[in-house]
Design an enzyme around this catalytic site. Structure first.
Site, PDB file in Angstrom:
ATOM      1  N   GLY A  45       0.603  -1.356   0.283  1.00  0.00           N
ATOM      2  CA  GLY A  45      -0.195  -0.198  -0.074  1.00  0.00           C
ATOM      3  C   GLY A  45       0.852   1.310   0.104  1.00  0.00           C
ATOM      4  O   GLY A  45       0.518   2.345  -0.784  1.00  0.00           O
ATOM      5  N   CYS A  46       2.306   1.336   1.066  1.00  0.00           N
ATOM      6  CA  CYS A  46       3.515   2.161   0.521  1.00  0.00           C
ATOM      7  C   CYS A  46       3.528   2.409  -0.470  1.00  0.00           C
ATOM      8  O   CYS A  46       3.827   3.862  -1.313  1.00  0.00           O
ATOM      9  CB  CYS A  46       3.623   1.730   1.719  1.00  0.00           C
ATOM     10  SG  CYS A  46       3.188   1.684   3.964  1.00  0.00           S
ATOM     11  N   THR A  47       4.017   1.832  -1.395  1.00  0.00           N
ATOM     12  CA  THR A  47       4.237   1.470  -2.140  1.00  0.00           C
ATOM     13  C   THR A  47       3.752   2.694  -3.359  1.00  0.00           C
ATOM     14  O   THR A  47       3.965   3.155  -3.864  1.00  0.00           O
ATOM     15  CB  THR A  47       4.918   0.453  -2.697  1.00  0.00           C
ATOM     16  OG1 THR A  47       5.979   0.205  -1.542  1.00  0.00           O
ATOM     17  CG2 THR A  47       5.980   0.324  -4.214  1.00  0.00           C
ATOM     18  N   GLY A  50       3.158   5.806  -3.256  1.00  0.00           N
ATOM     19  CA  GLY A  50       4.149   6.795  -2.759  1.00  0.00           C
ATOM     20  C   GLY A  50       4.244   7.148  -5.199  1.00  0.00           C
ATOM     21  O   GLY A  50       4.376   8.449  -4.824  1.00  0.00           O
TER      22      GLY A  50
END
Length: 155
Positions: A45-47, A50
């Site tokens: 999710g964080c990738t 970003g």
């Protein structure tokens, strides 16, 4: 130090970021600022989040908007994450949770039935005067960056 509040100026802080930068709100006056908090570098999710910010960076830049990602990862991990996905914005390391506490994003979370304290995915939008104009808490990644971009356009 008081925490952030809607329609109030950003409290002063100093934070270390990638590119050997030190981020201070006073240095950012005159630009819109998006600060997004995410749980961990190199997680799905964080990738994606970003990459979504990266892919719309030219639109944010055209609106005079700086973006900063924040997690508790160290600068070395941040530098690697930023390079791996070619993020054109800087990542702030908040190992001591100073910013996390300032923005009140540390929440009790459940993972595989176990509770732990972690970063709740959250985004904050400050106008060119450094005033908090919008906040998103408990963010779901799909479509989020477009929502933030629309909010910047509305400033």
């Amino acid at each position: 130090m008081s925490s952030v509040a809607l329609n109030q100026p950003i409290p002063d802080f100093e934070a270390s970021a990638t590119g050997e930068q030190v981020i201070r709100p006073a240095d950012l006056k005159g630009k819109n600022i998006v600060i997004y908090f995410y749980p961990k570098d190199n997680t799905p999710g964080c990738t994606t989040e970003g990459q979504d910010f990266r892919d719309r960076m030219s639109q944010f830049a055209a609106l005079d908007t700086e973006i900063f990602g924040v997690s508790r990862d160290g600068l070395k991990a941040h530098e690697n994450f930023r390079a791996k996905y070619d993020f054109p914005f800087h990542l702030i390391s908040d190992k001591d949770e100073t910013l996390c506490k300032l923005f009140d994003v540390i929440k009790l979370k459940k993972l595989y039935g176990k509770e732990h304290l972690g970063i709740e995915r959250s985004t904050f939008l400050f106008d060119k005067k450094g005033v908090l104009r919008q906040e998103w808490r408990g963010v779901k990644v799909p479509g989020h960056v477009d929502e933030v971009l629309e909010a910047v356009k509305a400033l």
